[in-house]
Design a protein around this motif. Structure first.
Motif, PDB file in Angstrom:
ATOM      1  N   ALA A   1       0.823  -1.203   0.000  1.00 36.71           N
ATOM      2  CA  ALA A   1       0.000   0.000   0.000  1.00 36.71           C
ATOM      3  C   ALA A   1       0.860   1.258   0.000  1.00 36.71           C
ATOM      4  N   ARG A   2       2.102   1.101   0.393  1.00 34.80           N
ATOM      5  CA  ARG A   2       2.992   2.265   0.446  1.00 34.80           C
ATOM      6  C   ARG A   2       3.704   2.510  -0.878  1.00 34.80           C
ATOM      7  N   ARG A   3       3.407   1.754  -1.875  1.00 30.31           N
ATOM      8  CA  ARG A   3       4.058   1.911  -3.178  1.00 30.31           C
ATOM      9  C   ARG A   3       3.012   2.298  -4.215  1.00 30.31           C
ATOM     10  N   VAL A   4       3.435   3.149  -5.140  1.00 28.40           N
ATOM     11  CA  VAL A   4       2.541   3.568  -6.221  1.00 28.40           C
ATOM     12  C   VAL A   4       3.242   3.341  -7.556  1.00 28.40           C
ATOM     13  N   GLN A   5       2.434   3.050  -8.567  1.00 30.59           N
ATOM     14  CA  GLN A   5       2.962   2.894  -9.926  1.00 30.59           C
ATOM     15  C   GLN A   5       3.029   4.277 -10.584  1.00 30.59           C
ATOM     16  N   VAL A   6       4.205   4.652 -11.079  1.00 29.77           N
ATOM     17  CA  VAL A   6       4.367   5.974 -11.701  1.00 29.77           C
ATOM     18  C   VAL A   6       5.079   5.838 -13.038  1.00 29.77           C
ATOM     19  N   ARG A   7       4.862   6.844 -13.853  1.00 28.22           N
ATOM     20  CA  ARG A   7       5.608   6.967 -15.107  1.00 28.22           C
ATOM     21  C   ARG A   7       6.154   8.396 -15.147  1.00 28.22           C
ATOM     22  N   PHE A   8       7.474   8.529 -15.297  1.00 25.17           N
ATOM     23  CA  PHE A   8       8.099   9.849 -15.362  1.00 25.17           C
ATOM     24  C   PHE A   8       8.115  10.332 -16.814  1.00 25.17           C
ATOM     25  N   VAL A   9       7.575  11.537 -17.037  1.00 26.63           N
ATOM     26  CA  VAL A   9       7.547  12.128 -18.377  1.00 26.63           C
ATOM     27  C   VAL A   9       8.195  13.508 -18.309  1.00 26.63           C
ATOM     28  N   THR A  10       8.629  14.014 -19.450  1.00 22.92           N
ATOM     29  CA  THR A  10       9.269  15.334 -19.478  1.00 22.92           C
ATOM     30  C   THR A  10       9.201  15.933 -20.870  1.00 22.92           C
ATOM     31  N   LYS A  11       9.294  17.253 -20.908  1.00 25.52           N
ATOM     32  CA  LYS A  11       9.423  17.978 -22.185  1.00 25.52           C
ATOM     33  C   LYS A  11      10.890  18.304 -22.462  1.00 25.52           C
ATOM     34  N   LEU A  12      11.762  17.909 -21.544  1.00 25.47           N
ATOM     35  CA  LEU A  12      13.191  18.165 -21.726  1.00 25.47           C
ATOM     36  C   LEU A  12      13.749  17.309 -22.861  1.00 25.47           C
ATOM     37  N   LYS A  13      14.779  17.843 -23.485  1.00 24.36           N
ATOM     38  CA  LYS A  13      15.443  17.127 -24.578  1.00 24.36           C
ATOM     39  C   LYS A  13      16.509  16.185 -23.997  1.00 24.36           C
ATOM     40  N   PRO A  14      16.945  15.180 -24.787  1.00 27.46           N
ATOM     41  CA  PRO A  14      18.074  14.342 -24.346  1.00 27.46           C
ATOM     42  C   PRO A  14      19.267  15.241 -24.008  1.00 27.46           C
ATOM     43  N   PRO A  15      20.040  14.903 -23.009  1.00 28.10           N
ATOM     44  CA  PRO A  15      20.086  13.625 -22.272  1.00 28.10           C
ATOM     45  C   PRO A  15      19.173  13.577 -21.050  1.00 28.10           C
ATOM     46  N   PHE A  16      18.172  14.475 -20.971  1.00 30.44           N
ATOM     47  CA  PHE A  16      17.326  14.539 -19.781  1.00 30.44           C
ATOM     48  C   PHE A  16      16.027  13.746 -19.937  1.00 30.44           C
ATOM     49  N   LYS A  17      15.956  12.880 -20.924  1.00 30.75           N
ATOM     50  CA  LYS A  17      14.731  12.134 -21.170  1.00 30.75           C
ATOM     51  C   LYS A  17      14.880  10.702 -20.651  1.00 30.75           C
ATOM     52  N   ALA A  18      14.048  10.366 -19.631  1.00 33.00           N
ATOM     53  CA  ALA A  18      14.111   9.031 -19.022  1.00 33.00           C
ATOM     54  C   ALA A  18      13.210   8.057 -19.780  1.00 33.00           C
ATOM     55  N   PRO A  19      13.443   6.749 -19.662  1.00 30.07           N
ATOM     56  CA  PRO A  19      12.563   5.761 -20.296  1.00 30.07           C
ATOM     57  C   PRO A  19      11.125   5.923 -19.788  1.00 30.07           C
ATOM     58  N   PRO A  20      10.119   5.807 -20.679  1.00 31.45           N
ATOM     59  CA  PRO A  20       8.725   6.074 -20.291  1.00 31.45           C
ATOM     60  C   PRO A  20       8.023   4.906 -19.602  1.00 31.45           C
ATOM     61  N   THR A  21       8.758   3.880 -19.240  1.00 28.77           N
ATOM     62  CA  THR A  21       8.136   2.711 -18.611  1.00 28.77           C
ATOM     63  C   THR A  21       7.667   3.058 -17.192  1.00 28.77           C
ATOM     64  N   SER A  22       6.637   2.355 -16.718  1.00 29.86           N
ATOM     65  CA  SER A  22       6.126   2.602 -15.365  1.00 29.86           C
ATOM     66  C   SER A  22       6.921   1.782 -14.359  1.00 29.86           C
ATOM     67  N   ILE A  23       7.108   2.368 -13.179  1.00 28.52           N
ATOM     68  CA  ILE A  23       7.836   1.682 -12.109  1.00 28.52           C
ATOM     69  C   ILE A  23       7.087   1.896 -10.792  1.00 28.52           C
ATOM     70  N   ALA A  24       7.322   1.003  -9.839  1.00 27.95           N
ATOM     71  CA  ALA A  24       6.713   1.135  -8.516  1.00 27.95           C
ATOM     72  C   ALA A  24       7.704   1.820  -7.583  1.00 27.95           C
ATOM     73  N   ILE A  25       7.236   2.867  -6.906  1.00 27.74           N
ATOM     74  CA  ILE A  25       8.103   3.610  -5.990  1.00 27.74           C
ATOM     75  C   ILE A  25       7.389   3.807  -4.655  1.00 27.74           C
ATOM     76  N   PRO A  26       8.130   4.027  -3.582  1.00 29.78           N
ATOM     77  CA  PRO A  26       7.501   4.293  -2.277  1.00 29.78           C
ATOM     78  C   PRO A  26       6.688   5.591  -2.318  1.00 29.78           C
ATOM     79  N   SER A  27       5.533   5.573  -1.699  1.00 28.11           N
ATOM     80  CA  SER A  27       4.653   6.753  -1.752  1.00 28.11           C
ATOM     81  C   SER A  27       5.099   7.852  -0.792  1.00 28.11           C
ATOM     82  N   ASN A  28       6.054   7.553   0.104  1.00 26.23           N
ATOM     83  CA  ASN A  28       6.487   8.587   1.052  1.00 26.23           C
ATOM     84  C   ASN A  28       7.670   9.408   0.529  1.00 26.23           C
ATOM     85  N   LEU A  29       8.030   9.233  -0.737  1.00 28.13           N
ATOM     86  CA  LEU A  29       9.148   9.996  -1.307  1.00 28.13           C
ATOM     87  C   LEU A  29       8.796  11.471  -1.440  1.00 28.13           C
ATOM     88  N   THR A  30       9.786  12.338  -1.197  1.00 30.15           N
ATOM     89  CA  THR A  30       9.655  13.775  -1.441  1.00 30.15           C
ATOM     90  C   THR A  30      10.452  14.120  -2.703  1.00 30.15           C
TER      91      THR A  30
END
Length: 437
Positions: free
Chosen positions: A11-40
């Motif tokens: 319950a403390r983990r959420v599925q997220v996908r990181f997206v951006t309008k930044l150009k390479p090299p600042f573009k991360a893979p668009p796959t979804s990953i599970a991360i802890p929900s208490n992250l800041t």
């Protein structure tokens, strides 16, 4: 109720996908990953940096900010989702941007007295005004190229009259306002390079106010300036070459047997009357409209052709500064005798209440300036000694710059990616490498 530890952990983990309008090299893979929900922000930034550095041995970690549904995240992910009523059941899309904060502090540029005014609207130089009565042109940190001599009291405000002059060799015109009750116009070649500081005199002296001139601003066309004064008046002046219709006198001075350019003394083209106390700040964002702020607690918009105010906002506080920008170049930001930075949208009919209020300063606000190209970002400075960067998408400052050792009296953006500021510590500080999209 007791629940299984594995269920609680899930319950403390959420599925997220990181997206951006930044150009390479600042573009991360668009796959979804599970991360802890208490992250800041710090934890989210660490994850994005790990995604970006995969396969890159020379990757340098970069601070990022994060948006969910167009709002900046300024608490833990779990707290944000709860506060906004966003479900954690589905894949959450998180946009990341480079954090808007200075990455470098230049060496301070020292003055002989308080630095009371600064203008960074021309990318070739910074213009400052000082309590020693001198204006200065800085090509870079610590590199003063021109000294503007002539005022007999402290300079209170400065402005670049035609900041977008691009033709090589064209004279740059700047204006200064002073406690000596005058404004002065100066010409110099912004492309000129020399090992020596060049001392210049004003080509035009503007007389008409009968008290300290607190603020000066130029129209977009670059052919006129307006000023606000302790005499409660706003005056309009011709900024281009001498106009004999209003010339009071012409003076010439000889120095080292060489005759210098004549100085023209000129009267105001028109006067706007309406404020009942000091006009502390004026801006001229469109040729047809001037905005003014006053110690009478009001902000007014003036019709230049008619000479009458078409908008009158009552703030309830002494106002020191204002600027117009943001979305549609229509939002009015102002600060004054309390620590609150207020923003109004005059396009909203029937209300004079601010649409945003930021309250992280702890003393009077001395200046606020919108970023030239971003509709979200602005900078403020205060007598609390701090400069703060703001984004309308969050109530907390993006960054706090505390390089000054005393009251900060002036601030501006320079080259779109630097924040410049001056204060009672007699320093011009340049905080650079600020990534504003």
């Amino acid at each position: 109720m007791d629940i299984d530890g594995d269920v609680e952990e899930a319950a403390r983990r959420v599925q997220v996908r990181f997206v951006t309008k930044l150009k390479p090299p600042f573009k991360a893979p668009p796959t979804s990953i599970a991360i802890p929900s208490n992250l800041t922000r710090l934890g989210l930034s660490s994850i994005v940096n790990n995604l970006l550095k995969a396969g890159k041995d020379d990757w340098n970690p970069e601070p990022f900010d994060f948006l969910i549904d167009g709002e900046l995240v300024r608490m833990s992910l779990e707290e944000f989702l709860l506060a906004k009523g966003i479900s954690a059941e589905k894949i959450l899309e998180i946009e990341y941007i480079r954090a808007v904060a200075p990455r470098k502090q230049e060496e301070p540029s020292l003055h002989d007295d308080w630095v009371s005014a600064v203008d960074g609207s021309n990318s070739k130089f910074v213009l400052t005004g000082c309590y020693d009565g001198l204006g200065r042109i800085w090509k870079a940190a610590g590199s003063c190229s021109h000294l503007l001599e002539g005022h007999t009291a402290a300079i209170t405000s400065v402005c670049v009259v035609n900041p977008r002059v691009v033709q090589s060799g064209a004279d740059q015109i700047v204006a200064t306002a002073s406690k000596d009750r005058t404004l002065r116009l100066w010409k110099f070649d912004a492309d000129e390079s020399s090992d020596q500081i060049k001392r210049i005199r004003a080509f035009k002296i503007l007389h008409g106010h009968n008290a300290s001139v607190q603020s000066v601003a130029a129209n977009p066309a670059g052919d006129m300036v307006c000023s606000g004064s302790w005499d409660c008046q706003i005056a309009l002046w011709q900024a281009s070459g001498s106009d004999t219709g209003d010339v009071v006198s012409v003076k010439k001075r000889k120095k080292d047997a060489k005759e210098e350019d004549p100085q023209v003394e000129e009267a105001a083209k028109s006067i706007f009357v309406g404020h009942t106390q000091c006009v502390s700040s004026v801006v001229w964002p469109q040729d047809e409209s001037i905005y003014s702020a006053s110690w009478d607690h009001s902000i007014r918009r003036w019709d230049v052709e008619m000479g009458r105010d078409s908008l009158n906002l009552y703030c309830g506080k002494v106002i020191n500064c204002l600027d117009v920008g943001g979305e549609g170049s229509a939002l009015i930001a102002a600060g004054g005798s309390d620590p609150i930075l207020r923003i109004w949208d005059p396009r909203k009919p029937g209300t004079s209440a601010p649409v945003y209020q930021f309250s992280s300063h702890s003393s009077w606000i001395s200046v606020c300036k919108w970023h030239e190209t971003s509709c979200f970002h602005l900078v403020s400075a205060s007598y609390d000694g701090k400069v703060m960067l703001w984004d309308l998408r969050t109530a907390w400052p993006l960054a706090v710059i505390d390089t000054h050792k005393d009251k900060v009296l002036c601030a501006d953006w320079w080259k779109g990616e630097s924040v410049i500021s001056g204060g009672a510590d007699s320093q011009l500080c340049i905080s650079s490498d600020v990534c504003v999209l």
